[in-house]
Structure formats: structure tokens, C-alpha cells
Design an enzyme around this catalytic site. Sequence first.
Site, PDB file in Angstrom:
ATOM      1  N   GLY A  81       0.400   4.722   4.133  1.00 12.56           N
ATOM      2  CA  GLY A  81       1.387   3.754   3.665  1.00 12.56           C
ATOM      3  C   GLY A  81       2.750   4.382   3.469  1.00 12.56           C
ATOM      4  O   GLY A  81       3.782   3.827   3.862  1.00 12.56           O
ATOM      5  N   LYS A  87     -13.216   3.555  16.320  1.00 11.46           N
ATOM      6  CA  LYS A  87     -13.020   4.993  16.562  1.00 11.46           C
ATOM      7  C   LYS A  87     -13.368   5.814  15.324  1.00 11.46           C
ATOM      8  O   LYS A  87     -13.760   6.978  15.435  1.00 11.46           O
ATOM      9  CB  LYS A  87     -11.589   5.270  17.027  1.00 11.46           C
ATOM     10  CG  LYS A  87     -10.499   4.752  16.102  1.00 11.46           C
ATOM     11  CD  LYS A  87     -10.025   5.769  15.111  1.00 11.46           C
ATOM     12  CE  LYS A  87      -8.959   5.197  14.200  1.00 11.46           C
ATOM     13  NZ  LYS A  87      -8.447   6.162  13.220  1.00 11.46           N
ATOM     14  N   ARG A 129      -9.784  12.239   8.306  1.00 13.92           N
ATOM     15  CA  ARG A 129     -10.728  12.308   7.186  1.00 13.92           C
ATOM     16  C   ARG A 129     -12.176  12.028   7.576  1.00 13.92           C
ATOM     17  O   ARG A 129     -13.101  12.583   6.983  1.00 13.92           O
ATOM     18  CB  ARG A 129     -10.268  11.333   6.097  1.00 13.92           C
ATOM     19  CG  ARG A 129     -10.325   9.872   6.474  1.00 13.92           C
ATOM     20  CD  ARG A 129      -9.692   8.965   5.445  1.00 13.92           C
ATOM     21  NE  ARG A 129      -8.233   9.019   5.487  1.00 13.92           N
ATOM     22  CZ  ARG A 129      -7.456   8.139   4.889  1.00 13.92           C
ATOM     23  NH1 ARG A 129      -7.989   7.156   4.196  1.00 13.92           N
ATOM     24  NH2 ARG A 129      -6.144   8.217   4.982  1.00 13.92           N
ATOM     25  N   ALA A 134      -1.417  10.635   9.460  1.00 14.84           N
ATOM     26  CA  ALA A 134      -0.317  10.320   8.549  1.00 14.84           C
ATOM     27  C   ALA A 134       0.615  11.498   8.281  1.00 14.84           C
ATOM     28  O   ALA A 134       1.840  11.349   8.324  1.00 14.84           O
ATOM     29  CB  ALA A 134      -0.882   9.780   7.232  1.00 14.84           C
ATOM     30  N   GLY A 151       0.838  -1.192   0.000  1.00 15.00           N
ATOM     31  CA  GLY A 151       0.000   0.000   0.000  1.00 15.00           C
ATOM     32  C   GLY A 151       0.872   1.240   0.000  1.00 15.00           C
ATOM     33  O   GLY A 151       1.968   1.243   0.568  1.00 15.00           O
ATOM     34  N   SER A 152       0.382   2.294  -0.651  1.00 20.14           N
ATOM     35  CA  SER A 152       1.219   3.489  -0.816  1.00 20.14           C
ATOM     36  C   SER A 152       0.404   4.780  -0.767  1.00 20.14           C
ATOM     37  O   SER A 152       0.744   5.752  -1.421  1.00 20.14           O
ATOM     38  CB  SER A 152       1.976   3.408  -2.145  1.00 20.14           C
ATOM     39  OG  SER A 152       1.055   3.290  -3.227  1.00 20.14           O
ATOM     40  N   GLY A 153      -0.690   4.767   0.006  1.00 19.38           N
ATOM     41  CA  GLY A 153      -1.436   5.995   0.227  1.00 19.38           C
ATOM     42  C   GLY A 153      -0.672   6.882   1.205  1.00 19.38           C
ATOM     43  O   GLY A 153       0.518   6.658   1.457  1.00 19.38           O
ATOM     44  N   ASN A 154      -1.345   7.868   1.791  1.00 20.06           N
ATOM     45  CA  ASN A 154      -0.599   8.763   2.678  1.00 20.06           C
ATOM     46  C   ASN A 154      -0.105   8.049   3.922  1.00 20.06           C
ATOM     47  O   ASN A 154       1.031   8.252   4.362  1.00 20.06           O
ATOM     48  CB  ASN A 154      -1.427  10.013   3.022  1.00 20.06           C
ATOM     49  CG  ASN A 154      -2.621   9.725   3.911  1.00 20.06           C
ATOM     50  OD1 ASN A 154      -3.162   8.626   3.945  1.00 20.06           O
ATOM     51  ND2 ASN A 154      -3.049  10.730   4.631  1.00 20.06           N
TER      52      ASN A 154
END
Length: 375
Positions: free
Chosen positions: A37, A231, A295, A179, A32-35
Site C-alpha cells: 500500500g 501465482k 512472502r 513492494a 490500505g497502508s502495508g508495504n
Amino acid sequence: LGSFFLTAGSNRRAHTQRRKMSPQPRKVTVVGSGNWGCAIAKIIAQNTSRLPQFHDTVSMWMFEEQVEHRGVKRKLSEVFNESKENIKYLPGIQLPQNVVAEPDVKKAVADADILVWVLPHQFVPRTVQNMGNPKPGAMSVSLIKGGLELEGGKLGLCSDVLRKLLQHSVSVLMGANVANEVAQGQFCEATLGSDAPAEAQALLVKLFDCQDFRVRAVDDIAGVELCGALKNVVALGAGFCDGLDFGGNTKAAIIRIGLEEMTHFIRHFHPGVKDNTFLESCGVADLITTCFGGRNRKCAEAFVRGKGVRSWEEIEKELLGGQKLQGTLTAQEIWPVMVEHELCEKLPLLTTIYQIAFESKNPRAIVALSPVQRD
């Protein structure tokens, strides 16, 4: 002089012997490479570059996308490998040189001893299918929040799904970790939930723990993971309060009630969860952080201010830039579970959050909760 060379030779032989006896450095892949990740890949890569237990290079599976870079359409992975910046999901942050993006998931995980999972839970089965069998003896750490499902009367976790698909040990890492702040090197903590043997558990702590990102291990996978998932639902309630322009007192009440209901929900399905888990970073700290930032809170505020005209999908697309909203998905996952187990009256906040989000209930109901009905 002769004794000097004899001693030097003995030292060299001893060093060589120790090197042969020490285990091979573990190879790490971030799936995974989102924020988040990319943020955790930065922490991991800084540690692998200085610790002999790990191979220096960190492979990061990056879902290939076309992005505009300096006026030209290019592949995201190519731009990242040149600049070490994920210009779409974590702009302005440069990752260490030893992080290498790989768009082919099978190549990314090849020979990986430790897999770190950081992607939306709905993509897990397909990703595992595409990557093929993991290396024998490998282990995983899941940073995935959500993916809960009822199976045979028991609440299944995303780590359970990974464990079943991968057929190896899966620990979880959760905490008060926005992140962008982690990527900027701001101090924070996280909780490792693991039932791995002590030696493996210590290795995983070393992989993540550093001066700016402190990690504590607890033998409570279910407690750590469920706190991380639930949460996000409570954070929707905090966002509804913000959309209604309520102040700090109201939000504090939502956080307290939310923690109480999270505890009740988790204990209903996992009675063995430890009390101290709720006081770890994965518990109250993560809940507070998520209810003030993140978010889920942001999108829930926009949902209320939009007065029901804009759908969750529209808000997600507008505000998150390709990232996924987890709170609404988790709310939809736990709702049928709550209904089947007759938990709705016992969990009025979680019930009201779902009804505001998906049944057009007036958002002001968030401060008009029914009295708790518990045995």
C-alpha cells in the site's frame, strides 16, 4: 501597445475559460497502508503532484496501531505524518510529502473520486461497511490478491465483491511487483485489467504509469485478477522446493507446470480469458518473481524446514511482521472449488500443494506429481 494589452487580455480570458471547462482534479485515496500500500502510494503521489488531472494530496487510510518510535509508544499514523515513513511495514523508505495518513476510514475516503484498494481481502467487507457510501461517480482499482469464492457455480472474484458492495466500476492492477523494490524505484511493469470506458481507463493508466513503473491496460479483469491470486499458491510449491534444497531446474519445472495449471483453472471458469494476458506482467512475470522472492515462497520454505512442527500462523507471525500470507488462504479457497468441479486430477500441482500445506503430505511429493488427467 494597445494591441499588446488586448492580446494579453484575450490570452488571460482564454486560459480562464479553459480552466473552467476542464474537469475538476480527481481526488485519490489509497485504502490500505502495508508495504505494498505504501509502495503504490509513493508511485501515485509522484504522479498526482505533476499531473493536472489529479488533486495533489493523496489520502491513505492507515489502520491505527501502536508502535515504538525512539523508545516511545506512539500511534503509527502520527509517526507517518511527521516522518512520511511507515516504520513498521516499509521502514527506510520515505514517501512524498503529499501523502497523508488518515486512521478514520470514513474521513480517508470522503470526496475520493478514485479508490485504490490494497489490503488483505478478508478485511474488505468490514472496511466498506465502516467507510459508508462512496462519492457518486467514483471508481475503484483493486490491487487485492485472493478473495475467491464459488457462488452459484461461478467463481467469484474479489473485484466482484467490491463492485457489488460499492456499486461502481472496479478495475484491477496486478504485476511482478515486489513492494520493497517498487518503493526503491527499481524498474518494473504492471497490468491494468479494466472494462471501464476508454477515457476512464486512460486516466487510471496515468495515475499509475511512470518511468519506473510501466502500466499496460487489457480488457480482461478476470484473467488479470486470477493470475494475481493463483501465482501465490504456485509460489508455495516453489518455497517447498527451496525448503528441500532443490535447485533451479526443479523450480523452473514448478513454474512451468504452475503456469499451465493456472491457465487451465482460469479457463475452466472464465473461457473468455485472453491468451496474451498470461504473457503480461500479471501472468508469467508475476509468477516468476513470486516464486523467487516474496512472502509466500519464504514462508513455504520455512514450513518445510520446520518439518511440520510450526503452524502457518506461527511462521506468518515470525517472518512477516504483521503482514498477511495470501497463498495459503487462496489455496484453501480454491480447494473446495477444485473438488466440486472435479479438477484435482487435472491440476496435480495445485492439488499436491494443498495436501502438503494442510493434509500433512510429504513435501517431496512436489516432485512426484501424478500424470495429468485431462479431457
